[in-house]
Design a protein around this motif. Structure first.
Motif, short mmCIF file in Angstrom:
data_model
loop_
_atom_site.label_atom_id
_atom_site.label_comp_id
_atom_site.label_asym_id
_atom_site.label_seq_id
_atom_site.Cartn_x
_atom_site.Cartn_y
_atom_site.Cartn_z
N LYS A 1 0.84 -1.21 0.00
CA LYS A 1 0.00 0.00 0.00
C LYS A 1 0.87 1.26 0.00
N LEU A 2 1.93 1.22 0.80
CA LEU A 2 2.87 2.34 0.81
C LEU A 2 3.53 2.50 -0.56
N GLY A 3 3.95 1.38 -1.14
CA GLY A 3 4.59 1.41 -2.46
C GLY A 3 3.65 1.95 -3.52
N ARG A 4 2.39 1.60 -3.38
CA ARG A 4 1.38 2.07 -4.34
C ARG A 4 1.26 3.58 -4.29
N ARG A 5 1.23 4.13 -3.09
CA ARG A 5 1.14 5.60 -2.98
C ARG A 5 2.37 6.25 -3.62
N LEU A 6 3.54 5.67 -3.33
CA LEU A 6 4.79 6.24 -3.88
C LEU A 6 4.81 6.16 -5.40
N PHE A 7 4.34 5.04 -5.95
CA PHE A 7 4.39 4.81 -7.40
C PHE A 7 3.64 5.92 -8.15
N PHE A 8 2.54 6.37 -7.56
CA PHE A 8 1.72 7.39 -8.24
C PHE A 8 2.08 8.81 -7.82
N ASP A 9 3.04 8.96 -6.91
CA ASP A 9 3.24 10.27 -6.29
C ASP A 9 4.42 11.03 -6.91
N SER B 1 5.90 11.10 -11.86
CA SER B 1 5.84 9.91 -10.99
C SER B 1 6.23 8.69 -11.81
N CYS B 2 6.37 7.57 -11.13
CA CYS B 2 6.63 6.32 -11.87
C CYS B 2 5.51 6.10 -12.90
N ALA B 3 4.27 6.41 -12.47
CA ALA B 3 3.12 6.17 -13.33
C ALA B 3 3.09 7.09 -14.56
N SER B 4 3.89 8.17 -14.56
CA SER B 4 3.94 9.04 -15.74
C SER B 4 4.43 8.25 -16.95
N CYS B 5 5.37 7.35 -16.70
CA CYS B 5 5.91 6.54 -17.79
C CYS B 5 5.33 5.13 -17.80
N HIS B 6 4.87 4.67 -16.66
CA HIS B 6 4.25 3.34 -16.59
C HIS B 6 2.77 3.56 -16.30
N GLN B 7 2.04 3.88 -17.35
CA GLN B 7 0.66 4.34 -17.21
C GLN B 7 -0.32 3.18 -17.15
N PRO B 8 -1.07 3.09 -16.05
CA PRO B 8 -2.02 1.99 -15.90
C PRO B 8 -2.95 1.84 -17.11
N LYS B 9 -3.39 2.94 -17.69
CA LYS B 9 -4.32 2.84 -18.81
C LYS B 9 -3.61 2.45 -20.10
N HIS B 10 -2.33 2.34 -20.05
CA HIS B 10 -1.56 1.95 -21.24
C HIS B 10 -0.77 0.67 -20.94
N GLY B 11 -1.41 -0.24 -20.20
CA GLY B 11 -0.75 -1.50 -19.86
C GLY B 11 0.49 -1.28 -19.00
N PHE B 12 0.51 -0.21 -18.21
CA PHE B 12 1.66 0.14 -17.35
C PHE B 12 2.94 0.36 -18.15
N ALA B 13 2.76 0.80 -19.41
CA ALA B 13 3.91 1.19 -20.24
C ALA B 13 3.66 2.62 -20.69
N SER B 14 4.51 3.14 -21.58
CA SER B 14 4.32 4.52 -22.04
C SER B 14 3.93 4.56 -23.51
N PRO B 15 2.99 5.44 -23.87
CA PRO B 15 2.62 5.59 -25.28
C PRO B 15 3.65 6.37 -26.08
N ASN B 16 4.64 6.95 -25.40
CA ASN B 16 5.66 7.73 -26.11
C ASN B 16 6.73 6.82 -26.68
N THR B 17 7.31 7.22 -27.80
CA THR B 17 8.33 6.40 -28.44
C THR B 17 9.47 6.13 -27.46
N VAL B 18 10.03 7.21 -26.92
CA VAL B 18 11.03 7.06 -25.85
C VAL B 18 10.52 7.82 -24.63
N ALA B 19 11.05 7.45 -23.47
CA ALA B 19 10.55 8.00 -22.22
C ALA B 19 10.69 9.53 -22.17
#
Ligand code: HEC
Ligand code: HEC
Length: 370
Positions: free
Chosen positions: A85-93, A103-121
């Motif tokens: 739960k702590l890790g989850r808050r950090l991942f999105f923060d 945040s981690c989620a900026s590049c690992h986007q839940p709505k994009h299969g936890f990956a990034s839609p951009n060619t490179v990060a």
């Protein structure tokens, strides 16, 4: 859009107004879908900050169908609900970045299969990396991390973006100070990590513990129970005829199984499939880590579960669709590349058969946490 605006400014005479308005309308309808699409994949964009709208409770002990075990956690970082739960808050923060914009989620986007839609990060201040951000789903089952396998554990991997100037900014001291200012974080870190009563609660907020909590959360991000798993579990109608043909090609003439095997459809080994052949400054991949020239241009075989959600593909994000991926393999990757993996051969699949493989790949999507 600029053209549309200029055109509009000229729309002032009464006679031309009607025609102009209709023309503007047509232009707008023509341009709008492009503009919307561009918003999702615009490589010049600033990093986005996805909100956490994952299910309120994410199980720490659900073995996904298609796997026999839970992701294994290291002895010094056992999985617990409070830590995940702590890790989850950090991942999105975005607190983990210098200026609190990424945040981690900026590049690992839940709505994009936890990956990034951009060619490179795209990281802090719009800084571009050199590689595509892969999914973090099912990485708890992985044995090596990052495209070149430089990290041996999720704990070690998480330190990478925290220290990276182009991802989260790399000002670790400021980040830790900011986390320590948040009473809820301090309390959570202390209750999860405090080893002796003499420690002050703040002492539990360390870079190492941030990485441990995030890694623990990542082990709960699993996906399984795909149509392919159900088919293998004797629910034969789960796969369409086309996807079944694709499965057959994957496991026979396509030779895909040679590298994409096991429950995650990845051998956790390194291969040169020819991606990037002929490019200036081609990424050396695995050999940069091992300094062994026989590992030149090799990259870690990615898992294929939920792959339909994680475009673009390959370490450099150079391949935009699954059909293009299969067409790439059909021509044998880069047949002229002297360093090409020996298992890569032209496949001589018909267009229809290429389509079957794509249908099969799509049937690998499961009930990922999303
Ligand atoms: C700016 C974008 C960006 C941010 C922010 C970012 N990552 Fe990544 N992530 C990447 C890229 C790019 C790679 C591939 C790196 C490489 O192979 O060199 C990667 C790789 C990974 C991997 C390895 C996946 C695999 O297949 O082995 C994991 C796990 C991961 N990131 C987790 C995280 C965590 C946790 C955070 C936050 C602490 C984070 N990332 C922040 C872009 C990002
Ligand atoms: C020689 C080993 C090997 C074989 C054979 C192979 N792959 Fe791959 N596959 C890889 C590697 C390595 C990558 C990453 C390459 C890179 O990024 O440079 C990859 C990438 C992919 C990707 C992109 C995944 C992502 O997240 O970017 C897909 C999809 C894929 N392979 C499907 C297939 C299919 C379908 C076949 C059979 C037609 C196949 N592969 C055959 C090793 C292999």
């Amino acid at each position: 859009m600029l053209k549309t605006l200029r055109f509009r400014q000229n729309c002032n005479s009464v006679q031309t107004r009607f025609i102009a308005v209709s023309a503007c309308f047509v232009l707008l309808t023509l341009f709008t879908p492009v503009a919307l699409e561009a918003k999702v994949v615009n490589d010049d964009d600033k990093p986005i900050l996805p909100v956490d709208d994952l299910p309120a409770k994410i199980s720490t002990n659900k073995v996904p169908m298609g796997f026999k075990t839970l992701p294994k956690s290291p002895a010094d970082n056992p999985t617990t609900e409070a830590k995940a739960k702590l890790g989850r808050r950090l991942f999105f923060d975005p607190i983990l970045s210098n200026d609190q914009t990424v945040s981690c989620a900026s590049c690992h986007q839940p709505k994009h299969g936890f990956a990034s839609p951009n060619t490179v990060a795209i990281g802090i201040g719009g800084k571009k990396g050199t590689r595509n951000a892969p999914t973090v789903l099912n990485r708890g089952y992985g044995a090596a991390f990052s495209w070149d396998g430089r990290d041996a554990s999720l704990e070690q991997q998480a330190l990478g973006p925290l220290k990276s100037e182009s991802e989260l900014g790399g000002d670790v001291a400021t980040v830790i100070q900011n986390v320590k200012k948040d009473a809820a974080y301090v309390e959570a870190f202390a209750s999860v990590f405090s080893e002796s009563k003499s420690d002050t609660p703040e002492e539990s907020v360390t870079l190492e513990n941030i990485a441990k909590a995030i890694a623990c959360f990542e082990r709960t991000l699993t996906t399984g129970n795909s149509k392919v798993d159900r088919f293998r579990n004797e629910e034969y109608e789960a796969l369409t005829k086309e996807a079944r043909q694709g499965l057959w090609i994957f496991e026979s003439r396509g030779g895909c199984w040679r590298c994409h095997n096991g429950p995650n459809l990845a051998d956790d080994e390194f291969h040169n499939t020819g991606v990037g052949f002929g490019m200036k400054d081609r990424d050396l991949g695995r050999s940069k880590i091992t300094e062994d020239s026989s590992h030149k241009f090799q990259f870690k075989t990615p898992g294929l579960r939920d792959v339909e959600h994680t475009a673009p593909y390959m370490h450099d994000g150079s391949v935009k669709t699954l059909r293009e991926v299969v067409e790439f393999y059909n021509k044998g990757g880069a047949p002229d590349d002297p360093n090409l993996d020996k298992q890569m051969k032209p496949l001589k699949l018909t267009d229809e058969e290429v389509g079957f493989l794509v249908e099969f790949l799509k049937a690998l999507s499961g009930d990922a946490v999303k």
